[in-house]
Design a protein around this motif. Structure first.
Motif, mmCIF file in Angstrom:
data_model
loop_
_atom_site.group_PDB
_atom_site.id
_atom_site.type_symbol
_atom_site.label_atom_id
_atom_site.label_comp_id
_atom_site.label_asym_id
_atom_site.label_seq_id
_atom_site.Cartn_x
_atom_site.Cartn_y
_atom_site.Cartn_z
ATOM 1 N N PHE A 4 33.989 28.620 50.671
ATOM 2 C CA PHE A 4 33.169 29.372 51.598
ATOM 3 C C PHE A 4 34.073 30.136 52.547
ATOM 4 O O PHE A 4 35.061 29.599 53.036
ATOM 5 C CB PHE A 4 32.245 28.440 52.388
ATOM 6 N N ALA B 293 28.065 34.191 45.171
ATOM 7 C CA ALA B 293 27.437 34.463 46.463
ATOM 8 C C ALA B 293 26.016 33.919 46.376
ATOM 9 O O ALA B 293 25.200 34.410 45.594
ATOM 10 C CB ALA B 293 27.441 35.958 46.757
ATOM 11 N N SER B 294 25.730 32.897 47.164
ATOM 12 C CA SER B 294 24.424 32.247 47.127
ATOM 13 C C SER B 294 23.735 32.389 48.481
ATOM 14 O O SER B 294 24.313 32.025 49.507
ATOM 15 C CB SER B 294 24.592 30.766 46.779
ATOM 16 N N THR B 295 22.532 32.922 48.467
ATOM 17 C CA THR B 295 21.719 33.094 49.670
ATOM 18 C C THR B 295 22.497 33.808 50.767
ATOM 19 O O THR B 295 22.459 33.414 51.929
ATOM 20 C CB THR B 295 21.204 31.734 50.204
ATOM 21 N N SER B 296 23.207 34.867 50.409
ATOM 22 C CA SER B 296 24.027 35.535 51.422
ATOM 23 C C SER B 296 24.004 37.055 51.340
ATOM 24 O O SER B 296 24.010 37.714 52.378
ATOM 25 C CB SER B 296 25.469 35.032 51.345
ATOM 26 N N GLY C 19 17.063 40.410 57.146
ATOM 27 C CA GLY C 19 17.578 40.316 55.789
ATOM 28 C C GLY C 19 16.827 41.292 54.900
ATOM 29 O O GLY C 19 15.753 41.780 55.266
ATOM 30 N N TYR D 39 21.721 39.240 53.514
ATOM 31 C CA TYR D 39 21.907 39.251 54.964
ATOM 32 C C TYR D 39 22.944 40.281 55.414
ATOM 33 O O TYR D 39 23.148 40.466 56.605
ATOM 34 C CB TYR D 39 22.302 37.865 55.475
ATOM 35 N N SER D 40 23.601 40.929 54.484
ATOM 36 C CA SER D 40 24.575 41.970 54.815
ATOM 37 C C SER D 40 23.844 43.274 55.085
ATOM 38 O O SER D 40 22.996 43.693 54.296
ATOM 39 C CB SER D 40 25.549 42.184 53.657
ATOM 40 N N TRP E 1 24.456 45.817 51.907
ATOM 41 C CA TRP E 1 24.638 44.922 50.770
ATOM 42 C C TRP E 1 25.287 45.613 49.579
ATOM 43 O O TRP E 1 25.988 44.980 48.800
ATOM 44 C CB TRP E 1 23.322 44.245 50.376
ATOM 45 N N ALA F 284 33.448 33.053 55.783
ATOM 46 C CA ALA F 284 32.526 33.874 56.560
ATOM 47 C C ALA F 284 33.093 35.267 56.825
ATOM 48 O O ALA F 284 32.394 36.117 57.371
ATOM 49 C CB ALA F 284 32.193 33.186 57.882
ATOM 50 N N GLU G 68 35.578 38.704 55.254
ATOM 51 C CA GLU G 68 35.803 39.409 53.989
ATOM 52 C C GLU G 68 37.257 39.310 53.532
ATOM 53 O O GLU G 68 37.622 39.908 52.528
ATOM 54 C CB GLU G 68 35.387 40.869 54.134
#
Length: 120
Positions: free
Chosen positions: A1, A17-20, A73, A23-24, A27, A3, A5
């Motif tokens: 993991f 990338a899971s459940t993320s 999101g 939120y960018s 994206w 947070a 880049e």
């Protein structure tokens, strides 16, 4: 993991990338960076997908889960997502139906969470 880049400056055989991604704010740019950082496979999962309407922004209120916050999101249009992946040099290998649907009041379309395995 990670947070940040910074990890995307390396190459990975499998990047996940899971459940993320949704939120960018941008994206598509993050998807491009993820594609560049994989030498073989990229797995994006738990992505809220819509098919009939363009991508739209949702407001998630996480109070029910013990978080005293709200955050934005994307509900991502599948065609837009797959075209962005293709433009980033990725080929779809397999799609996974997670089966969970988002409950978003007044949404133009109910999203369904899905996963996508790509090969570079």
């Amino acid at each position: 993991f990670d947070a940040t880049e910074v990890c995307l400056n390396e190459k990975y055989d499998l990047l996940m990338a899971s459940t993320s991604l949704h939120y960018s704010q941008d994206w598509k740019e993050i998807l491009k960076k993820l594609a560049h950082a994989t030498s073989s496979y990229l797995y994006i999962t738990r992505l809220p997908i819509v098919r009939k309407v363009p991508s739209y922004v949702m407001l998630q209120r996480a109070y029910h889960y013990g978080y005293n916050t709200e955050y934005l999101g994307w509900c991502v249009n599948e065609t837009e997502f797959l075209n962005a992946a293709l433009a980033s040099g990725l080929k779809l290998v397999r799609e996974f139906v997670i089966g969970e649907q988002g409950i978003i009041h007044n949404a133009p379309e109910v999203c369904e969470y899905r996963g996508y395995l790509f090969k570079r």
